[in-house]
Design a protein around this motif. Structure first.
Motif, PDB file in Angstrom:
ATOM      1  N   PRO A 257       0.818  -1.221   0.000  1.00 28.67           N
ATOM      2  CA  PRO A 257       0.000   0.000   0.000  1.00 28.67           C
ATOM      3  C   PRO A 257       0.849   1.267   0.000  1.00 28.67           C
ATOM      4  O   PRO A 257       1.999   1.267   0.444  1.00 28.67           O
ATOM      5  N   MET A 258       0.268   2.347  -0.501  1.00 22.47           N
ATOM      6  CA  MET A 258       0.964   3.632  -0.505  1.00 22.47           C
ATOM      7  C   MET A 258       1.126   4.128   0.938  1.00 22.47           C
ATOM      8  O   MET A 258       2.184   4.616   1.336  1.00 22.47           O
ATOM      9  N   ILE A 259       0.058   4.026   1.734  1.00 27.04           N
ATOM     10  CA  ILE A 259       0.135   4.258   3.177  1.00 27.04           C
ATOM     11  C   ILE A 259      -0.417   3.014   3.859  1.00 27.04           C
ATOM     12  O   ILE A 259      -1.599   2.696   3.707  1.00 27.04           O
ATOM     13  N   ASN A 260       0.430   2.329   4.585  1.00 36.13           N
ATOM     14  CA  ASN A 260       0.008   1.118   5.268  1.00 36.13           C
ATOM     15  C   ASN A 260      -0.831   1.485   6.495  1.00 36.13           C
ATOM     16  O   ASN A 260      -0.406   2.267   7.342  1.00 36.13           O
ATOM     17  N   VAL A 388       4.853   2.247  16.367  1.00 31.91           N
ATOM     18  CA  VAL A 388       5.017   1.841  14.965  1.00 31.91           C
ATOM     19  C   VAL A 388       6.240   0.935  14.813  1.00 31.91           C
ATOM     20  O   VAL A 388       7.364   1.351  15.128  1.00 31.91           O
ATOM     21  N   PRO A 389       6.070  -0.277  14.312  1.00 29.21           N
ATOM     22  CA  PRO A 389       7.223  -1.168  14.087  1.00 29.21           C
ATOM     23  C   PRO A 389       8.177  -0.568  13.053  1.00 29.21           C
ATOM     24  O   PRO A 389       7.761   0.220  12.186  1.00 29.21           O
ATOM     25  N   LYS A 390       9.432  -0.957  13.134  1.00 30.91           N
ATOM     26  CA  LYS A 390      10.459  -0.384  12.262  1.00 30.91           C
ATOM     27  C   LYS A 390      10.134  -0.476  10.773  1.00 30.91           C
ATOM     28  O   LYS A 390      10.337   0.503  10.044  1.00 30.91           O
ATOM     29  N   PRO A 391       9.608  -1.607  10.264  1.00 30.84           N
ATOM     30  CA  PRO A 391       9.304  -1.667   8.825  1.00 30.84           C
ATOM     31  C   PRO A 391       8.224  -0.671   8.381  1.00 30.84           C
ATOM     32  O   PRO A 391       8.093  -0.400   7.189  1.00 30.84           O
ATOM     33  N   LEU A 392       7.473  -0.133   9.364  1.00 33.79           N
ATOM     34  CA  LEU A 392       6.371   0.781   9.035  1.00 33.79           C
ATOM     35  C   LEU A 392       6.678   2.227   9.421  1.00 33.79           C
ATOM     36  O   LEU A 392       5.776   3.069   9.447  1.00 33.79           O
ATOM     37  N   HIS A 395       5.508   4.848   6.970  1.00 36.38           N
ATOM     38  CA  HIS A 395       4.052   4.962   6.931  1.00 36.38           C
ATOM     39  C   HIS A 395       3.522   5.686   8.172  1.00 36.38           C
ATOM     40  O   HIS A 395       2.607   6.511   8.077  1.00 36.38           O
ATOM     41  N   GLY A 396       4.095   5.383   9.334  1.00 33.58           N
ATOM     42  CA  GLY A 396       3.688   6.080  10.552  1.00 33.58           C
ATOM     43  C   GLY A 396       3.977   7.566  10.461  1.00 33.58           C
ATOM     44  O   GLY A 396       3.168   8.407  10.880  1.00 33.58           O
ATOM     45  N   SER A 397       5.137   7.902   9.890  1.00 31.70           N
ATOM     46  CA  SER A 397       5.503   9.300   9.690  1.00 31.70           C
ATOM     47  C   SER A 397       4.540   9.987   8.734  1.00 31.70           C
ATOM     48  O   SER A 397       4.101  11.124   8.971  1.00 31.70           O
ATOM     49  N   ALA A 398       4.184   9.316   7.643  1.00 39.01           N
ATOM     50  CA  ALA A 398       3.253   9.894   6.660  1.00 39.01           C
ATOM     51  C   ALA A 398       1.883  10.134   7.287  1.00 39.01           C
ATOM     52  O   ALA A 398       1.256  11.176   7.062  1.00 39.01           O
ATOM     53  N   ILE A 399       1.419   9.189   8.107  1.00 40.06           N
ATOM     54  CA  ILE A 399       0.119   9.345   8.768  1.00 40.06           C
ATOM     55  C   ILE A 399       0.133  10.544   9.712  1.00 40.06           C
ATOM     56  O   ILE A 399      -0.768  11.383   9.700  1.00 40.06           O
ATOM     57  N   SER A 400       1.189  10.634  10.529  1.00 34.93           N
ATOM     58  CA  SER A 400       1.293  11.729  11.499  1.00 34.93           C
ATOM     59  C   SER A 400       1.324  13.094  10.810  1.00 34.93           C
ATOM     60  O   SER A 400       0.618  14.022  11.210  1.00 34.93           O
ATOM     61  N   ASN A 401       2.140  13.217   9.767  1.00 27.98           N
ATOM     62  CA  ASN A 401       2.245  14.499   9.073  1.00 27.98           C
ATOM     63  C   ASN A 401       0.981  14.837   8.305  1.00 27.98           C
ATOM     64  O   ASN A 401       0.615  16.012   8.188  1.00 27.98           O
ATOM     65  N   THR A 402       0.298  13.821   7.784  1.00 26.23           N
ATOM     66  CA  THR A 402      -0.968  14.076   7.093  1.00 26.23           C
ATOM     67  C   THR A 402      -2.003  14.632   8.072  1.00 26.23           C
ATOM     68  O   THR A 402      -2.731  15.574   7.745  1.00 26.23           O
ATOM     69  N   ILE A 403      -2.054  14.051   9.288  1.00 27.25           N
ATOM     70  CA  ILE A 403      -2.978  14.545  10.309  1.00 27.25           C
ATOM     71  C   ILE A 403      -2.673  16.004  10.644  1.00 27.25           C
ATOM     72  O   ILE A 403      -3.578  16.831  10.798  1.00 27.25           O
ATOM     73  N   ASN A 404      -1.388  16.337  10.754  1.00 23.70           N
ATOM     74  CA  ASN A 404      -1.004  17.727  11.041  1.00 23.70           C
ATOM     75  C   ASN A 404      -1.485  18.676   9.957  1.00 23.70           C
ATOM     76  O   ASN A 404      -2.000  19.769  10.235  1.00 23.70           O
TER      77      ASN A 404
END
Length: 478
Positions: A257-260, A388-392, A395-404
């Motif tokens: 996925p583009m964002i997991n 957030v596990p290391k492989p993700l 994706h965790g960073s993208a989710i957080s910044n998108t929310i901001n």
């Protein structure tokens, strides 16, 4: 050696320093144009609604590009992405400095935004890779300074420049700063993460663009003069929400996925992301409404208003850094609950402000408010990312910044519309015949209503924070 015993190397610290510098510069650009818009309108003989797109468009491009960042971070090296992003920012700043036409100025701003959209999630993802869990509170405190202090200092810097020079000097300053960071990165920035070759799913990119673009544009348009009565606002919001729902459903079915969406399987991550959104919404109640009120009701100039907000910006920076260190020592919960209680108290005091409130009193109250924000936002961001596990990480960073970014679009629109509706209701009920007094009183009523809504957000945040446990602090899995 366990992760809690690990120490950051000098090279890791240098990499984070370069990235946070770039992040700080990009976030200043989000608000630096606000004070300059009247001068730009005058120089190019354009309408206010057209000039506003220099800010709205900037947020829109970031909102669209951030969700794609997870793919980019996995596909390209840190050095490639950062240097490319700063190149975009340099080109955009140069165009803004030399442009003879507004249309070209707009293009320059959008190129700047493209670089910003790459840099914002890149910093957080790299931090997760380099910083041991036991040290993340401290580093996130420093990172929070960029997130919260940079947008606050932007109007102050632009106000000083506009007072004595042309708005073009703003772009010249950004250009020089970007060039220095670019050269620093070119010689000192090294790669730290492994790359892979994930496939880009074009339908996901299209749905993401329509979804996040529709939501950001819809809420931004709602904050303009026509507000929620504009059918375009509702149309774009509906299209955006539907596209986002389809995007989320699609991501959960894709192998790459583009964002997991797997981080949301953690209830701690999900609750922390909601808390992050609510606290950012509370912050916007001050960043937008307070300066607007004192400019309109008290007659302060943009520069004077900037200095009114400056002590709070400095306090916020100091509190975020201290709060980050305390996070690593005493945990997130005492900081988060203390911050939210303080926010609720200060917001209650702001429901009593009037045109007669001195700027000193307002500045002191705002500085106290920023202590609450500084104690809250950094810990909750760190808590979320620790799940957030290391492989993700990307994706965790993208989710957080998108929310901001989404909160940055929703906050101003929501509070502006609430203030407008409450002000209009006051006018309809008032017997005041003096038009000037009626405008001041109606706006005061609108501002009070905004702060009552912000109190609701603070109380909900406090109740949600109570559901989080101290044992949730360091749960990262490999």
């Amino acid at each position: 050696m366990t992760q809690t015993e690990e120490k950051m190397s000098t090279q890791s610290k240098l990499i984070l320093f370069i990235l946070i510098l770039g992040n700080f510069l990009c976030l200043i650009s989000e608000t630096v144009m606000n004070v300059a818009l009247p001068s730009i309108i005058s120089d190019f003989h354009i309408r206010t609604s057209s000039a506003q797109w220099l800010t709205t468009g900037y947020m829109l491009v970031i909102g669209i590009s951030v969700p794609v960042s997870a793919f980019l971070i996995q596909r390209f090296t840190l050095r490639q992405l950062f240097v490319t992003a700063m190149s975009f920012y340099l080109i955009g700043s140069f165009i803004g400095f030399i442009t003879p036409w507004f249309s070209l100025l707009f293009v320059g701003r959008m190129i700047q935004a493209l670089g910003t959209g790459i840099i914002l999630p890149l910093v957080m993802s790299t931090m997760l890779t380099l910083v041991p869990v036991s040290k993340r509170g401290t580093v996130m405190g420093i990172f929070s300074v960029a997130i919260l202090f940079a947008p606050a200092i932007g109007p102050v810097l632009s106000g000083l420049i506009i007072q004595y020079y042309s708005w073009r000097i703003i772009f010249l300053g950004l250009l020089i700063a970007a060039a220095l960071i670019f050269l620093f990165a070119l010689f000192k920035l090294s790669n730290v993460s492994e790359t892979s070759r994930p496939t880009i799913h074009i339908p996901s990119v299209i749905l993401s663009t329509i979804g996040f673009g529709g939501v950001v544009y819809g809420f931004s348009a709602a904050g303009e003069e026509t507000g929620w009565s504009n059918p375009i606002v509702w149309l774009t919001l509906i299209i955006g929400v539907v596209a986002l729902a389809l995007f989320v459903r699609q991501q959960s079915k894709l192998n790459s996925p583009m964002i997991n969406m797997k981080p949301f399987r953690s209830s701690v991550f999900s609750r922390s992301i909601v808390l992050m959104f609510l606290i950012m919404m509370i912050q916007f109640s001050m960043m937008l409404i307070l300066p607007l009120y004192f400019q309109t009701a008290a007659g302060l100039s943009p520069l004077q208003t900037g200095f009114l907000m400056l002590p709070g910006g400095v306090t916020l920076a100091l509190t975020a850094m201290v709060g980050g260190r305390l996070f690593d020592k005493i945990g997130f919960k005492p900081l988060l609950l203390t911050g939210l209680v303080l926010l609720t108290i200060i917001l209650s005091l702001f429901t009593t402000i009037s045109s007669g409130t001195s700027t000193t009193t307002a500045a002191i109250l705002y500085a106290a408010f920023t202590i609450g924000v500084g104690l809250s936002i950094g810990p909750v961001m760190t808590l979320a990312l620790n799940q957030v596990p290391k492989p993700l990480h990307a994706h965790g960073s993208a989710i957080s910044n998108t929310i901001n970014q989404v909160s940055g679009a929703i906050g101003p629109a929501l509070y502006t519309s609430i203030m407008t509706m409450a002000s209009q209701h006051f006018i309809q009920q008032s017997n005041e015949t003096n038009k000037t007094l009626l405008q001041i009183k109606s706006m005061t009523s609108g501002v009070h209503t905004v702060y009552y809504v912000a109190i609701v957000f603070a109380v909900v945040s406090f109740l949600l924070a109570l559901t989080l446990k101290k044992k949730d602090q360091q749960l990262e899995t490999q």
